[in-house]
Enzyme design. Structure first.
Site, PDB file in Angstrom:
ATOM      1  N   GLY A 197       0.815  -1.223   0.000  1.00 37.77           N
ATOM      2  CA  GLY A 197       0.000   0.000   0.000  1.00 37.77           C
ATOM      3  C   GLY A 197       0.840   1.260   0.000  1.00 37.77           C
ATOM      4  N   GLY A 198       1.919   1.278  -0.779  1.00 35.55           N
ATOM      5  CA  GLY A 198       2.656   2.526  -0.998  1.00 35.55           C
ATOM      6  C   GLY A 198       1.996   3.263  -2.159  1.00 35.55           C
ATOM      7  CB  THR A 199       3.248   5.909  -4.430  1.00 37.71           C
ATOM      8  OG1 THR A 199       3.574   6.795  -3.365  1.00 37.71           O
ATOM      9  CG2 THR A 199       2.724   6.710  -5.598  1.00 37.71           C
TER      10      THR A 199
ATOM     11  CB  ALA B 174       9.862  15.515  -7.722  1.00 37.93           C
TER      12      ALA B 174
ATOM     13  CB  SER C 273       2.426  -4.654   6.783  1.00 39.68           C
ATOM     14  OG  SER C 273       3.169  -4.437   7.948  1.00 39.68           O
TER      15      SER C 273
ATOM     16  CE  LYS D 132       9.776  18.484 -11.379  1.00 40.38           C
ATOM     17  NZ  LYS D 132      10.094  17.049 -11.238  1.00 40.38           N
TER      18      LYS D 132
ATOM     19  CD  GLU E 139      15.230  15.034 -15.882  1.00 41.16           C
ATOM     20  OE1 GLU E 139      14.060  15.426 -15.783  1.00 41.16           O
ATOM     21  OE2 GLU E 139      16.142  15.730 -16.373  1.00 41.16           O
TER      22      GLU E 139
HETATM   23  C1  LIG Z   1      15.617   7.975  -2.799  1.00 39.56           C
HETATM   24  C2  LIG Z   1      14.388   7.885  -3.658  1.00 39.56           C
HETATM   25  C3  LIG Z   1      13.817   9.049  -4.172  1.00 39.56           C
HETATM   26  C4  LIG Z   1      12.707   8.975  -5.020  1.00 39.56           C
HETATM   27  N1  LIG Z   1      12.190  10.101  -5.561  1.00 39.56           N
HETATM   28  C5  LIG Z   1      11.172  10.009  -6.447  1.00 39.56           C
HETATM   29  C6  LIG Z   1      10.602  11.155  -7.049  1.00 39.56           C
HETATM   30  O1  LIG Z   1      10.986  12.282  -6.756  1.00 39.56           O
HETATM   31  N2  LIG Z   1       9.608  10.976  -7.936  1.00 39.56           N
HETATM   32  C7  LIG Z   1       9.128   9.742  -8.260  1.00 39.56           C
HETATM   33  O2  LIG Z   1       8.252   9.636  -9.127  1.00 39.56           O
HETATM   34  N3  LIG Z   1       9.596   8.650  -7.654  1.00 39.56           N
HETATM   35  C8  LIG Z   1      10.605   8.744  -6.770  1.00 39.56           C
HETATM   36  N4  LIG Z   1      11.067   7.623  -6.156  1.00 39.56           N
HETATM   37  C9  LIG Z   1      10.371   6.353  -6.355  1.00 39.56           C
HETATM   38  C10 LIG Z   1       9.084   6.327  -5.508  1.00 39.56           C
HETATM   39  O3  LIG Z   1       9.411   6.556  -4.163  1.00 39.56           O
HETATM   40  C11 LIG Z   1       8.355   5.019  -5.661  1.00 39.56           C
HETATM   41  O4  LIG Z   1       8.194   4.708  -7.012  1.00 39.56           O
HETATM   42  C12 LIG Z   1       7.000   5.073  -5.025  1.00 39.56           C
HETATM   43  O5  LIG Z   1       7.065   5.552  -3.721  1.00 39.56           O
HETATM   44  C13 LIG Z   1       6.347   3.721  -5.037  1.00 39.56           C
HETATM   45  O6  LIG Z   1       6.882   2.872  -4.059  1.00 39.56           O
HETATM   46  P1  LIG Z   1       6.196   1.472  -3.883  1.00 39.56           P
HETATM   47  O7  LIG Z   1       4.748   1.670  -3.603  1.00 39.56           O
HETATM   48  O8  LIG Z   1       6.562   0.617  -5.035  1.00 39.56           O
HETATM   49  O9  LIG Z   1       6.943   0.844  -2.609  1.00 39.56           O
HETATM   50  P2  LIG Z   1       6.822   1.174  -1.046  1.00 39.56           P
HETATM   51  O10 LIG Z   1       6.512   2.576  -0.761  1.00 39.56           O
HETATM   52  O11 LIG Z   1       8.043   0.586  -0.419  1.00 39.56           O
HETATM   53  O12 LIG Z   1       5.572   0.326  -0.562  1.00 39.56           O
HETATM   54  C14 LIG Z   1       5.641  -1.052  -0.317  1.00 39.56           C
HETATM   55  C15 LIG Z   1       4.361  -1.508   0.356  1.00 39.56           C
HETATM   56  O13 LIG Z   1       4.381  -2.925   0.484  1.00 39.56           O
HETATM   57  C16 LIG Z   1       4.023  -3.268   1.799  1.00 39.56           C
HETATM   58  N5  LIG Z   1       4.640  -4.557   2.140  1.00 39.56           N
HETATM   59  C17 LIG Z   1       5.890  -4.970   1.879  1.00 39.56           C
HETATM   60  N6  LIG Z   1       6.089  -6.216   2.370  1.00 39.56           N
HETATM   61  C18 LIG Z   1       4.907  -6.599   2.905  1.00 39.56           C
HETATM   62  C19 LIG Z   1       4.451  -7.768   3.582  1.00 39.56           C
HETATM   63  N7  LIG Z   1       5.254  -8.814   3.806  1.00 39.56           N
HETATM   64  N8  LIG Z   1       3.188  -7.794   4.025  1.00 39.56           N
HETATM   65  C20 LIG Z   1       2.346  -6.754   3.828  1.00 39.56           C
HETATM   66  N9  LIG Z   1       2.721  -5.627   3.192  1.00 39.56           N
HETATM   67  C21 LIG Z   1       3.982  -5.548   2.762  1.00 39.56           C
HETATM   68  C22 LIG Z   1       4.538  -2.113   2.644  1.00 39.56           C
HETATM   69  O14 LIG Z   1       3.918  -2.063   3.889  1.00 39.56           O
HETATM   70  C23 LIG Z   1       4.170  -0.942   1.744  1.00 39.56           C
HETATM   71  O15 LIG Z   1       2.809  -0.620   1.938  1.00 39.56           O
HETATM   72  C24 LIG Z   1      12.151   7.697  -5.304  1.00 39.56           C
HETATM   73  C25 LIG Z   1      12.704   6.543  -4.753  1.00 39.56           C
HETATM   74  C26 LIG Z   1      13.814   6.620  -3.946  1.00 39.56           C
HETATM   75  C27 LIG Z   1      14.403   5.361  -3.368  1.00 39.56           C
END
Ligand SMILES: Cc1cc2nc3c(=O)[nH]c(=O)nc-3n(C[C@H](O)[C@H](O)[C@H](O)COP(=O)(O)OP(=O)(O)OC[C@H]3O[C@@H](n4cnc5c(N)ncnc54)[C@H](O)[C@@H]3O)c2cc1C
Length: 496
Positions: A14-16, A51, A40, A79, A337
């Site tokens: 449940g991230g982005t 961004a 979780s 932006k 970017e």
């Molecule tokens: C340093 C950095 C800077 C960034 N800057 C940018 C930016 O400026 N612009 C941009 O577009 N993108 C940026 N990104 C990328 C961006 O942060 C991600 O693409 C975005 O946040 C999506 O993350 P996600 O949802 O894939 O993962 P996460 O945010 O890590 O979410 C993972 C989810 O999975 C759940 N999960 C994991 N394991 C389990 C489990 N066993 N049981 C239940 N739940 C679980 C977690 O609880 C969480 O809800 C950046 C990334 C980094 C590392």
């Protein structure tokens, strides 16, 4: 007649990525599918990613998201550009804006005329001929339903997740809190059949979307997709993120300032500033990076510095069997970017177009993966460009970037521009000619030749055309309000 094999969609994470998936699937395919998201709070999200690029507006438009409601909920700012500092040489500064530069003709890009005019001493800076560039430089912003300005947002990642969660839940998404302990596969074909929670609950599904972040619980840990490592081209592997209080009006651009072993971001939101130092751990220790960041920030820290490790590259396949990886579980190019949120959202639009109603057939899966690969490779090339085109000689990191081998696709682009000032946007390219142009020129890649279309004009015609373009832009920018003033009027500060 209605042989629908995929009805139950389970989103892990449940991230982005996870909440974008829930929002897109419920709002677009709502009556045809059931959407359940598992996350979780104990594990939490990556907490960065603030961004964006202008395509986010198309995504929001498709979903029917109201701009002011979204901005208020996520404390967003506008932006128009990214300000690059110290990239080609120490002391350098250029803007990569989202605007169109000049007026292209069918024969060739405007920059050919500009190069001709510059050679004859008639032209200003390339940015003088781009509205968004000049507005960003002046710290101004204005939009209305009629305005043609091209912009994106800075947003609070945590609040964006919450906003999308609320949106998705009102559209029918179900949420299950807890840790996934096991991923169950069908014995006959290895398709995923259920997620087994720590509580013992089984969450069954027909299609699983892996949004579990870098760990790739389904796509990697279960389905063993494998990873294509790009760290030889994109050598940063760490970031320290830190939020600070705002110390002045928010500029309508992100700042990306290069340091001795990477770069630092500064993302101005409405209520605070997001900061981070991206670095390569082979050239800078965590302590050094932390000290550098703490010394470089302007406002009071409001969070502790947080270290994030990553490996640049991509999963060999984003879709395997009945599992599609989105977000960090599918790979990570680089924060530079700001392309990750875009890649999540474009992945979702593709998934909806190719939705496997009749099952995850090989050709469908292959089509998705091929498109995802080429899209990501073009983004990768654009990011590498910033590192490769450096003249910095002051640190081992920059010398390594300058001297590294690069993908052929990028080498070809650089040669085309260096020799003939030719820049293009291919069918799978995210970045437009204007983006390639601003970054190549900003990184001091000086074209040796050019298309001679500028010579089809007289000196006077050329001067007149350039002056009128520049003056029109300057007049329009002069009439615009400051970004901060516009922001405060766009959604009232009382709710900030
Ligand atoms: C340093 C950095 C800077 C960034 N800057 C940018 C930016 O400026 N612009 C941009 O577009 N993108 C940026 N990104 C990328 C961006 O942060 C991600 O693409 C975005 O946040 C999506 O993350 P996600 O949802 O894939 O993962 P996460 O945010 O890590 O979410 C993972 C989810 O999975 C759940 N999960 C994991 N394991 C389990 C489990 N066993 N049981 C239940 N739940 C679980 C977690 O609880 C969480 O809800 C950046 C990334 C980094 C590392």
């Amino acid at each position: 007649m209605h042989d629908q094999r995929v009805k139950k969609v389970v989103i892990a994470g449940g991230g982005t990525a996870g909440w974008c998936a829930a929002a897109a699937l419920t709002s677009q395919l709502g009556p045809l599918i059931d959407v359940t998201l598992v996350e979780s709070e104990d594990i939490g999200t990556v907490g960065v990613g603030e961004a964006t690029i202008p395509t986010i507006r198309t995504f929001h438009h498709l979903l029917g998201i109201d701009e002011r409601a979204f901005m208020r909920a996520t404390q967003a700012s506008f932006k128009l550009a990214i300000m690059f500092e110290n990239w080609a040489r120490l002391g350098d500064r250029y803007l990569h804006s989202f605007g169109q530069i000049g007026k292209p003709t069918w024969m060739g890009g405007f920059h050919n005329v500009w190069l001709q005019a510059r050679a004859e001493g008639l032209a200003g800076e390339i940015g003088d001929y781009c509205f968004e560039h000049e507005a960003a430089k002046a710290g101004k912003f204005f939009t209305s339903p009629e305005a043609k300005i091209n912009y994106a947002y800075h947003l609070d990642a945590g609040l964006y997740g919450r906003f999308l969660r609320e949106f998705s839940e009102t559209k029918g998404a179900k949420r299950i809190e807890g840790k996934i302990q096991e991923v169950e596969q069908r014995p006959d074909d290895g398709f995923i059949s259920a997620l087994v929670m720590e509580s013992g609950e089984r969450v069954e599904g027909d299609l699983f979307i892996d949004c579990t972040g870098f760990r790739g619980l389904l796509i990697e840990q279960t389905l063993k997709a494998g990873y294509e490592d790009w760290s030889h081209w994109l050598p940063t592997d760490s970031a320290i993120a830190l939020q600070t209080a705002s110390v002045g009006p928010a500029p309508p651009y992100t700042r990306a300032s290069a340091h001795e072993a990477g770069w630092r971001w500064r993302i101005p939101l409405r209520h605070r500033v997001g900061n981070g130092a991206v670095f390569c751990s082979r050239y800078l220790s965590d302590d050094e990076a932390r000290a550098y960041l703490l010394g470089a920030i302007d406002g009071e820290p409001i969070t502790e510095p947080r270290l994030i490790r990553y490996r640049t590259g991509k999963r060999r396949k984003a879709w395997i069997k009945n599992c599609v990886a989105l977000g960090l579980s599918s790979g990570f190019v680089e924060p530079l970017e700001s392309t990750s949120i875009h890649l999540i959202q474009i992945g979702l639009t593709r998934l909806i177009q190719l939705f496997p109603f009749s099952g995850c057939h090989n050709a469908l899966v292959r089509r998705y993966n091929e498109q995802a690969d080429v899209e990501l490779e073009r983004v990768r090339d654009f990011i590498i460009l910033h590192y490769k085109l450096t003249e910095r000689d002051d640190s081992p990191f920059w010398r390594r970037c300058r001297d590294m081998e690069i993908p052929d696709t990028l080498a070809q682009r650089i040669a085309l521009f260096r020799d003939d000032a030719y820049a293009y946007q291919g069918p799978e390219d995210l970045f437009r000619v204007d983006s390639w142009l601003q970054v190549m020129l900003g990184q001091r890649l000086e074209p040796q030749g050019r298309h001679h279309l500028g010579r089809l004009m007289t000196r006077e015609q050329m001067q007149g055309a350039l002056d009128s373009l520049k003056n029109n832009i300057a007049d329009a920018v002069a009439k615009m309000p400051d970004h901060q003033t516009f922001l405060e009027q766009y959604y009232p500060p009382a709710e900030a």
